[in-house]
Scaffold this motif. Structure first.
Motif, PDB file in Angstrom:
ATOM      1  N   ASP A 106       0.805  -1.236   0.000  1.00 43.90           N
ATOM      2  CA  ASP A 106       0.000   0.000   0.000  1.00 43.90           C
ATOM      3  C   ASP A 106       0.828   1.272   0.000  1.00 43.90           C
ATOM      4  O   ASP A 106       0.493   2.247   0.685  1.00 43.90           O
ATOM      5  CB  ASP A 106      -0.963  -0.004   1.194  1.00 43.90           C
ATOM      6  N   ASN A 156       0.742   3.293  -2.258  1.00 39.58           N
ATOM      7  CA  ASN A 156       0.058   4.140  -3.237  1.00 39.58           C
ATOM      8  C   ASN A 156      -0.474   5.410  -2.581  1.00 39.58           C
ATOM      9  O   ASN A 156      -0.834   5.416  -1.406  1.00 39.58           O
ATOM     10  CB  ASN A 156      -1.080   3.369  -3.921  1.00 39.58           C
ATOM     11  N   GLY A 173      -4.508   6.914  -2.217  1.00 40.82           N
ATOM     12  CA  GLY A 173      -3.963   5.917  -1.309  1.00 40.82           C
ATOM     13  C   GLY A 173      -3.427   6.489  -0.017  1.00 40.82           C
ATOM     14  O   GLY A 173      -3.335   7.715   0.158  1.00 40.82           O
ATOM     15  N   TYR A 189       3.719  -6.405  -4.816  1.00 36.69           N
ATOM     16  CA  TYR A 189       3.073  -5.179  -4.353  1.00 36.69           C
ATOM     17  C   TYR A 189       1.622  -5.439  -3.957  1.00 36.69           C
ATOM     18  O   TYR A 189       0.980  -6.359  -4.459  1.00 36.69           O
ATOM     19  CB  TYR A 189       3.062  -4.137  -5.468  1.00 36.69           C
ATOM     20  N   ILE A 201      -1.958  -2.824  -3.426  1.00 40.08           N
ATOM     21  CA  ILE A 201      -2.548  -1.487  -3.477  1.00 40.08           C
ATOM     22  C   ILE A 201      -3.939  -1.553  -2.864  1.00 40.08           C
ATOM     23  O   ILE A 201      -4.560  -2.617  -2.792  1.00 40.08           O
ATOM     24  CB  ILE A 201      -2.635  -0.936  -4.919  1.00 40.08           C
ATOM     25  N   ALA A 234      -7.205   2.186  -6.389  1.00 40.88           N
ATOM     26  CA  ALA A 234      -5.901   2.603  -6.890  1.00 40.88           C
ATOM     27  C   ALA A 234      -5.475   1.726  -8.068  1.00 40.88           C
ATOM     28  O   ALA A 234      -6.028   0.647  -8.308  1.00 40.88           O
ATOM     29  CB  ALA A 234      -4.852   2.521  -5.786  1.00 40.88           C
ATOM     30  N   LYS A 255      -1.652   0.578 -10.366  1.00 42.09           N
ATOM     31  CA  LYS A 255      -0.213   0.469 -10.147  1.00 42.09           C
ATOM     32  C   LYS A 255       0.502   1.802 -10.383  1.00 42.09           C
ATOM     33  O   LYS A 255       1.550   2.052  -9.811  1.00 42.09           O
ATOM     34  CB  LYS A 255       0.392  -0.619 -11.021  1.00 42.09           C
ATOM     35  N   ASP A 302      -0.389   4.527  -9.208  1.00 41.29           N
ATOM     36  CA  ASP A 302      -0.507   5.328  -7.988  1.00 41.29           C
ATOM     37  C   ASP A 302       0.536   4.956  -6.933  1.00 41.29           C
ATOM     38  O   ASP A 302       0.646   5.631  -5.907  1.00 41.29           O
ATOM     39  CB  ASP A 302      -1.910   5.170  -7.391  1.00 41.29           C
ATOM     40  N   ILE A 303       1.302   3.897  -7.175  1.00 41.33           N
ATOM     41  CA  ILE A 303       2.380   3.523  -6.251  1.00 41.33           C
ATOM     42  C   ILE A 303       3.462   4.593  -6.316  1.00 41.33           C
ATOM     43  O   ILE A 303       3.755   5.134  -7.388  1.00 41.33           O
ATOM     44  CB  ILE A 303       2.956   2.145  -6.624  1.00 41.33           C
ATOM     45  N   GLN A 351      -4.686  -6.450  -4.982  1.00 37.52           N
ATOM     46  CA  GLN A 351      -5.503  -5.333  -4.497  1.00 37.52           C
ATOM     47  C   GLN A 351      -6.478  -5.865  -3.463  1.00 37.52           C
ATOM     48  O   GLN A 351      -7.254  -6.783  -3.739  1.00 37.52           O
ATOM     49  CB  GLN A 351      -6.261  -4.693  -5.656  1.00 37.52           C
TER      50      GLN A 351
END
Length: 215
Positions: free
Chosen positions: A57, A59, A67, A100, A102, A106, A108, A110-111, A125
């Motif tokens: 998370d 993001n 995020g 990862y 998120i 969101a 990817k 937004d990471i 997610q």
């Protein structure tokens, strides 16, 4: 005889009522409780053949509406990014897969840009526990992962729930305390205490720092 018995029962009932009326709860004692000693942090040598790095998370850094890792709500997450970036780069160099998560809504993109995923990196997610309603367990199993390094936010959310779940499933957990963050340092403190002391979790967890993780 009956009179004595009734008197004894009455006295016992009064004692019970008195005890329940004066018994303090944890909330009553809240301000009197002393903080326990900090748990020991240990160096870790990573077995790169069966270890994965989970970045949870991160993001929201570019857009706080996308995020939890943002300057508005969790500046401590933003402050952790240089350290986590170092951890990620060292993991990649050693061939350790980076996985990862998120939060809902969101993508990817937004990471945090310094932790941007590469082609082929798995992304799940989910809510606080990244194993629930995702393919995370399958992803780890297919990669023959026995140990996870966990970094992310919030410490009391994604980190606590995901890492504890993994430990209770029998996985080893490496938890760098400078790689987890929250809105309030207290949350990071109690999560560190939990992983150092909780039955079924502490035996599978190594608390450490990013600089003490050697690939």
């Amino acid at each position: 005889m009956k009179t004595r018995r009734y008197k004894a029962l009455a006295a016992f009932a009064i004692a019970l009522l008195s005890a329940s009326a004066t018994q303090a709860t944890i909330i009553d004692d809240w301000n009197t409780i002393k903080v326990p000693p900090a748990p020991a942090l240990k160096p870790v040598s990573v077995n790169t053949s069966d270890t994965a790095l989970l970045l949870l998370d991160f993001n929201g850094a570019q857009d706080p509406t996308k995020g939890p890792c943002n300057t508005k709500n969790k500046p401590r997450c933003i402050a952790s990014l240089p350290k986590v970036e170092k951890l990620m780069n060292e993991a990649r160099k050693s061939g350790v897969p980076v996985i990862y998560s998120i939060t809902g809504g969101a993508t990817k993109g937004d990471i945090a840009s310094v932790l941007a995923p590469k082609a082929g990196d798995a992304i799940v997610q989910a809510g606080a526990n990244k194993f629930i309603n995702t393919d995370l367990e399958k992803i780890l199993s297919e990669k023959h992962i026995k140990t996870i390094i966990v970094a992310g936010t919030a410490s009391e959310g994604a980190v606590l729930n995901t890492a504890a779940y993994a430990a209770l499933k029998g996985m080893n957990v490496i938890l760098p305390v400078d790689g987890m963050s929250s809105t309030d340092p207290y949350a990071e403190q109690y999560v560190a205490w939990h992983f150092a002391n909780a039955p079924g979790v502490s035996a599978k967890t190594t608390l450490t720092t990013i600089d003490e993780i050697k690939f």
